[in-house]
Design a protein around this motif. Structure first.
Motif, PDB file in Angstrom:
ATOM      1  N   ALA A   8       0.797  -1.231   0.000  1.00 26.80           N
ATOM      2  CA  ALA A   8       0.000   0.000   0.000  1.00 26.80           C
ATOM      3  C   ALA A   8       0.825   1.274   0.000  1.00 26.80           C
ATOM      4  O   ALA A   8       0.295   2.348  -0.278  1.00 26.80           O
ATOM      5  N   HIS A   9       2.101   1.198   0.322  1.00 21.43           N
ATOM      6  CA  HIS A   9       2.928   2.400   0.350  1.00 21.43           C
ATOM      7  C   HIS A   9       3.593   2.682  -0.999  1.00 21.43           C
ATOM      8  O   HIS A   9       4.358   3.632  -1.122  1.00 21.43           O
ATOM      9  N   GLY A  10       3.304   1.885  -1.998  1.00 22.15           N
ATOM     10  CA  GLY A  10       3.890   2.088  -3.310  1.00 22.15           C
ATOM     11  C   GLY A  10       3.196   3.190  -4.089  1.00 22.15           C
ATOM     12  O   GLY A  10       2.115   3.680  -3.712  1.00 22.15           O
ATOM     13  N   PHE A  11       3.803   3.573  -5.201  1.00 21.08           N
ATOM     14  CA  PHE A  11       3.290   4.662  -6.036  1.00 21.08           C
ATOM     15  C   PHE A  11       1.902   4.332  -6.591  1.00 21.08           C
ATOM     16  O   PHE A  11       0.926   5.067  -6.372  1.00 21.08           O
ATOM     17  N   ILE A  12       1.783   3.215  -7.298  1.00 20.31           N
ATOM     18  CA  ILE A  12       0.493   2.854  -7.887  1.00 20.31           C
ATOM     19  C   ILE A  12      -0.531   2.581  -6.802  1.00 20.31           C
ATOM     20  O   ILE A  12      -1.701   2.993  -6.908  1.00 20.31           O
ATOM     21  N   ALA A  13      -0.104   1.906  -5.736  1.00 21.01           N
ATOM     22  CA  ALA A  13      -1.044   1.533  -4.677  1.00 21.01           C
ATOM     23  C   ALA A  13      -1.712   2.745  -4.034  1.00 21.01           C
ATOM     24  O   ALA A  13      -2.872   2.670  -3.619  1.00 21.01           O
ATOM     25  N   SER A  14      -1.000   3.855  -3.945  1.00 20.82           N
ATOM     26  CA  SER A  14      -1.597   5.044  -3.326  1.00 20.82           C
ATOM     27  C   SER A  14      -2.791   5.533  -4.140  1.00 20.82           C
ATOM     28  O   SER A  14      -3.805   5.981  -3.568  1.00 20.82           O
ATOM     29  N   LEU A 140       3.840   2.103 -18.832  1.00 17.44           N
ATOM     30  CA  LEU A 140       4.435   3.270 -18.172  1.00 17.44           C
ATOM     31  C   LEU A 140       3.340   4.033 -17.438  1.00 17.44           C
ATOM     32  O   LEU A 140       2.407   4.550 -18.050  1.00 17.44           O
ATOM     33  N   VAL A 141       3.436   4.092 -16.123  1.00 17.51           N
ATOM     34  CA  VAL A 141       2.431   4.750 -15.291  1.00 17.51           C
ATOM     35  C   VAL A 141       2.975   6.097 -14.829  1.00 17.51           C
ATOM     36  O   VAL A 141       4.101   6.189 -14.338  1.00 17.51           O
ATOM     37  N   TYR A 142       2.177   7.144 -14.946  1.00 20.06           N
ATOM     38  CA  TYR A 142       2.579   8.490 -14.544  1.00 20.06           C
ATOM     39  C   TYR A 142       1.440   9.137 -13.774  1.00 20.06           C
ATOM     40  O   TYR A 142       0.305   8.636 -13.753  1.00 20.06           O
ATOM     41  N   GLY A 150      10.739   5.080 -12.149  1.00 22.58           N
ATOM     42  CA  GLY A 150      10.954   5.471 -13.534  1.00 22.58           C
ATOM     43  C   GLY A 150      10.201   6.718 -13.923  1.00 22.58           C
ATOM     44  O   GLY A 150      10.684   7.531 -14.725  1.00 22.58           O
ATOM     45  N   THR A 151       9.018   6.929 -13.333  1.00 23.63           N
ATOM     46  CA  THR A 151       8.249   8.141 -13.617  1.00 23.63           C
ATOM     47  C   THR A 151       8.993   9.372 -13.132  1.00 23.63           C
ATOM     48  O   THR A 151       9.039  10.399 -13.818  1.00 23.63           O
ATOM     49  N   SER A 152       9.587   9.280 -11.940  1.00 23.58           N
ATOM     50  CA  SER A 152      10.383  10.401 -11.420  1.00 23.58           C
ATOM     51  C   SER A 152      11.579  10.682 -12.317  1.00 23.58           C
ATOM     52  O   SER A 152      11.922  11.844 -12.576  1.00 23.58           O
ATOM     53  N   LEU A 153      12.225   9.616 -12.792  1.00 22.15           N
ATOM     54  CA  LEU A 153      13.394   9.785 -13.658  1.00 22.15           C
ATOM     55  C   LEU A 153      13.018  10.525 -14.935  1.00 22.15           C
ATOM     56  O   LEU A 153      13.716  11.463 -15.349  1.00 22.15           O
ATOM     57  N   SER A 248      20.206   2.143  -6.683  1.00 25.73           N
ATOM     58  CA  SER A 248      19.135   1.155  -6.542  1.00 25.73           C
ATOM     59  C   SER A 248      17.861   1.641  -7.211  1.00 25.73           C
ATOM     60  O   SER A 248      16.783   1.131  -6.944  1.00 25.73           O
ATOM     61  N   GLY A 249      17.990   2.631  -8.084  1.00 23.45           N
ATOM     62  CA  GLY A 249      16.827   3.244  -8.700  1.00 23.45           C
ATOM     63  C   GLY A 249      16.534   2.730 -10.102  1.00 23.45           C
ATOM     64  O   GLY A 249      16.961   1.638 -10.498  1.00 23.45           O
ATOM     65  N   PRO A 250      15.819   3.525 -10.898  1.00 25.67           N
ATOM     66  CA  PRO A 250      15.316   3.069 -12.192  1.00 25.67           C
ATOM     67  C   PRO A 250      16.317   3.119 -13.342  1.00 25.67           C
ATOM     68  O   PRO A 250      15.958   2.734 -14.458  1.00 25.67           O
ATOM     69  N   VAL A 251      17.531   3.607 -13.117  1.00 21.00           N
ATOM     70  CA  VAL A 251      18.545   3.563 -14.177  1.00 21.00           C
ATOM     71  C   VAL A 251      19.106   2.144 -14.184  1.00 21.00           C
ATOM     72  O   VAL A 251      20.114   1.840 -13.539  1.00 21.00           O
TER      73      VAL A 251
END
Length: 422
Positions: A8-14, A140-142, A150-153, A248-251
């Motif tokens: 529930a603390h993830g981006f999509i889950a919010s 790709l979710v934004y 990846g959206t932040s990147l 540890s990110g989306p790159v």
């Protein structure tokens, strides 16, 4: 319905939680450290048996699994977070007669990387169970109201000062979908009989090129058009290799694979969404038009690239300073602090040099960022105060050596304040 939301603390889950509550559902969120009345404890790194989940499914009518990791860290592996724990949860749902399970998977193919392959293995096991399920595979979710991974990147790349980096001329195709529409898809899946036991690709209605996506965001941020720099493949490969090694990110390889393989869903994805879920996701232009950019959006996008640059700058500065402390001849050390005993001054220079190199290397490797930055700040303050008190002539250095530390202290304190808490 009473819905258990995992991850529930993830981006999509919010956004899923917001959509579920707006639709009148009661949402119980599963998190590692529950704090509220609507939260229960669960840890997908360890809850890998159906028996672990059975007590949590009491009075639960539906389960939505949004848990996912882009990169493996410690006990959080693709095998546990994407496969073992979800399968245990799904089997427990079947035993407990949960009415509906919605699995948030990912668009792509197994060859794109273990992130995708592990998600799809869980999808396949869910499909074998005697239960009402729906698998949603967003691309790709934004969101205009927030970003992660990846959206932040991509948002950060859109606000770079004056230019874009474009791998392969930015011609890769994508079909971005708003996070709010993914939330609406979950709500629809809970009640639509046409979505029963279906794997549905959730994409936006518009196919666009990568460079067009960046241009749209740059316009939304209120920035002038950027000069477009085409990246040679060797530079792309080097960037991905560094991202895999140092962050540890989306790159990372899987994101690049999804982009270059143009995983945008089937040609009839929008028609299938309309037929099975009875919803129509918005285009990027419409979603951005509905929510104008704010100053904090621009600042967050700029900080995304600024923070790692600041970390790298401080890390290299500490490593270079440490090398100087180790390699400077003892006689020269003595002349910089006249009146200090030579053995003491030399030992201090060597010991602080080793400490500087160690802290710089750990910062460069992103090991316990806040702790290391705190140590660096304490050491910098102590160094500045000690030299300033016991060798005050350095305040009058014509090149401002010690005075510049005051700026470094403020900058390092600012970096520490901006770091996320673990």
């Amino acid at each position: 319905m009473r819905v258990l939301l995992i991850g529930a603390h993830g981006f999509i889950a919010s956004y899923v939680a917001t959509a579920l509550r707006a639709a009148g559902h009661v949402v119980i969120v599963g998190v590692r450290k529950p704090k509220g009345e609507d939260e229960i404890a669960c840890d997908l790194a360890h809850d890998i048996r159906p028996a672990d989940w059975m007590p949590r499914l009491e009075h639960i009518e539906a389960v939505v699994n949004c848990a996912g990791i882009l990169r493996e860290v410690g006990a959080q592996t693709f095998a546990t977070i994407h496969v073992d724990a979800p399968i245990a949860l799904f089997r427990a749902c079947a035993q407990a007669r949960v009415r509906k399970v919605v699995q948030i998977s990912a668009l792509g193919e197994a060859e794109d990387g273990e992130f995708i392959a592990s998600k799809h293995r869980a999808d396949a096991e869910l499909a074998k169970l005697d239960i009402d399920w729906t698998v949603l595979r967003p691309g790709l979710v934004y969101s205009a109201s927030g970003a992660y991974g990846g959206t932040s990147l991509l948002r950060a790349l859109a606000v770079l000062p004056g230019f874009f980096f474009l791998p392969q001329q930015g011609a890769q195709k994508m079909r971005p979908v708003a996070a709010e529409d993914v939330g609406n898809a979950v709500v629809a899946a809970l009640g639509a009989e046409t979505a029963t036991r279906q794997v549905i690709e959730v994409t936006g209605p518009q196919t666009m090129h990568y460079v067009e996506y960046l241009r749209a965001w740059r316009m939304w941020f209120g920035l002038p058009p950027a000069f477009e720099l085409h990246m040679p493949q060797v530079f792309v490969d080097a960037t991905i290799a560094l991202g895999e090694r140092l962050t540890s990110g989306p790159v990372c390889r899987v994101i690049w694979n999804l982009l270059r393989h143009e995983r945008i869903g089937a040609a009839d994805a929008s028609a299938r969404i309309a037929a099975t879920l009875r919803i129509a996701p918005r285009s990027l232009a419409d979603a951005l038009r509905e929510r104008p950019c704010r100053d904090e959006d621009r600042q967050a996008a700029k900080l995304y690239t600024l923070l790692p640059l600041m970390r790298a700058a401080f890390a290299l500065l500490w490593i270079a300073s440490g090398l100087v402390g180790l390699l400077t001849p003892a006689e020269q050390v003595a002349t910089s602090v006249p009146g200090w005993p030579l053995p003491f001054a030399t030992t201090l220079a060597r010991c602080t040099g080793v400490a500087d190199i160690a802290m710089g290397a750990l910062l460069l490797l992103s090991v316990r960022l806040r702790f290391i930055e705190g140590l660096m700040l304490a050491m910098l303050v102590a160094y500045t105060a000690g030299i300033g008190l016991f060798a005050p002539q350095h305040w009058l250095d014509p090149f401002g050596g010690l005075l510049k530390n005051l700026v470094l202290i403020v900058a390092l304190a600012g970096l520490l304040a901006l770091e996320k808490r673990p």
